[in-house]
Design a protein around this motif. Sequence first.
Motif, mmCIF file in Angstrom:
data_model
loop_
_atom_site.group_PDB
_atom_site.id
_atom_site.type_symbol
_atom_site.label_atom_id
_atom_site.label_comp_id
_atom_site.label_asym_id
_atom_site.label_seq_id
_atom_site.Cartn_x
_atom_site.Cartn_y
_atom_site.Cartn_z
ATOM 1 N N UNK A 187 -10.775 -80.154 34.373
ATOM 2 C CA UNK A 187 -9.360 -80.147 34.767
ATOM 3 C C UNK A 187 -8.609 -81.239 33.995
ATOM 4 N N UNK A 188 -9.255 -82.402 33.840
ATOM 5 C CA UNK A 188 -8.644 -83.475 33.047
ATOM 6 C C UNK A 188 -8.478 -83.050 31.588
ATOM 7 N N UNK A 189 -9.479 -82.340 31.056
ATOM 8 C CA UNK A 189 -9.387 -81.855 29.682
ATOM 9 C C UNK A 189 -8.231 -80.869 29.536
ATOM 10 N N UNK A 190 -8.047 -80.013 30.562
ATOM 11 C CA UNK A 190 -6.910 -79.087 30.533
ATOM 12 C C UNK A 190 -5.601 -79.870 30.501
ATOM 13 N N UNK A 205 -2.124 -73.930 35.451
ATOM 14 C CA UNK A 205 -2.906 -72.699 35.392
ATOM 15 C C UNK A 205 -4.369 -72.973 35.727
ATOM 16 N N UNK A 206 -4.906 -74.086 35.224
ATOM 17 C CA UNK A 206 -6.309 -74.418 35.486
ATOM 18 C C UNK A 206 -6.544 -74.695 36.966
ATOM 19 N N UNK A 250 -16.330 -63.177 35.773
ATOM 20 C CA UNK A 250 -16.071 -64.563 36.184
ATOM 21 C C UNK A 250 -15.939 -65.469 34.964
ATOM 22 N N UNK A 251 -16.825 -65.275 33.981
ATOM 23 C CA UNK A 251 -16.762 -66.076 32.759
ATOM 24 C C UNK A 251 -15.441 -65.853 32.033
ATOM 25 N N UNK A 258 -8.717 -72.009 31.457
ATOM 26 C CA UNK A 258 -8.946 -73.324 30.875
ATOM 27 C C UNK A 258 -10.058 -74.127 31.507
ATOM 28 N N UNK A 259 -10.865 -73.534 32.409
ATOM 29 C CA UNK A 259 -11.993 -74.257 33.000
ATOM 30 C C UNK A 259 -13.302 -73.946 32.294
ATOM 31 N N UNK A 260 -13.282 -73.033 31.362
ATOM 32 C CA UNK A 260 -14.403 -72.639 30.537
ATOM 33 C C UNK A 260 -15.357 -71.696 31.271
#
Length: 423
Positions: A187-190, A205-206, A250-251, A258-260
Amino acid sequence: MTPVELAPAFFAAVVVILLTCRAVVAVSGRFGQPPVVGEMIAGVLLGPSLFGLVAPAASDAVFPAELKPVLYVAGQIGLVALMFHAGYEFRAHANRGLAGTAMAVSAAGVTIPLALGVSLALAAHGRVDIFVDGVSVWVTAAFVGVALAITAFPMLARIITERGLAGTRFGSLSLASGATDDAVAWILLAGVLSAASGRPSKVLTAVGGSLLFVAVLFLVGRRLLARIVERPGLRDDTRLLGTVAVLFCAAWFTDIIGLYAVFGAFCVGMAMPRGEAAERVVRTTQSVTQVVFVPMFFTYSGLNTRFDVFADPGVLLFGAAAVVLAVVGKFGGCWAAARLRREPPAVAVRVGALMNARGLMQLIALNIGLSAGIVSESLFSVLVLVALVTTVMTAPVLSWLDRRDATRAQTHTAMIDPQLTGP
């Protein structure tokens, strides 16, 4: 290259990747390293740091530029399968009494390395050539902080499983803390990517997408998975097909928010029902995909790594400082948090050692930063070094702790009853 030309190039590259990984895994195993560490080292060796340096023409022939996206996509299949299995195992060994301690360990494991990474990058500004022109210094500093805060959860899960630690308190605590740690870090990376792009919608969005995903998965997806896996009369290949369809959905969703993809896969693993049929499905998804596809992701990362950047003394000093602060922040922070939660010293130090590994997830974050244009080639290589060192040191540290505790226990027994240690 046309698709007809790309297909044989892909098959030839895969043969090189798998044979190299097997050879490096065999060598690293002699030093007590788990296979996943050998695969990670092999990926770097196949890149410009060794193969491209020693035989540049052969490297270009085996890994043409057009092949990189194919290796990336193939690697995602392995990562998704790996995280699916990790989520399934986590649920099997989860302990309700771990929640408070896991949150404390995770909080320390994120905030302390984050602060140290930001401070290091800001101190290096104007002194070390690691910044991208046109990218805010604060964006780069925040990215370094997030990179140091990440824990390699899939690698951590694999190390725990391979060493038979899944049922131990420190193994379960590390899994719970690592999962929370990485969710926060992503989430921080987003947020960092949002700041770099000037669009705050990415982090919204994330966060919003993750809440929606968890709600849908555990209200609807869990029942659907139970129906797929437990319905009488279904063949195993039908169960596998239905599970993989849910897994890839899910992936896909967690990737676009943005959570990968790996976090969607982990959650699906947690939502899987328990039972013999589910075990067969999980084993089937794990066997081929992790052996064949995960090494492709390590190779993709290795192709973007150039250790010749350390010829610059400033970059070398920055890299050494990054490694030290990464270990102090993650290992020390998680150990201190566990001790404050009254965990025994033996548990706390092992949690710190396991949480300190960053390998796979840090490589994923670095590739995202590189593709977004906010990570320079020098910074990418420095943070790959951090990932390698912190991951390689995990197994030796755990082995040393086991030997130390065994010696102490033997000494204690001898002091209580000397006859027990006599001839």
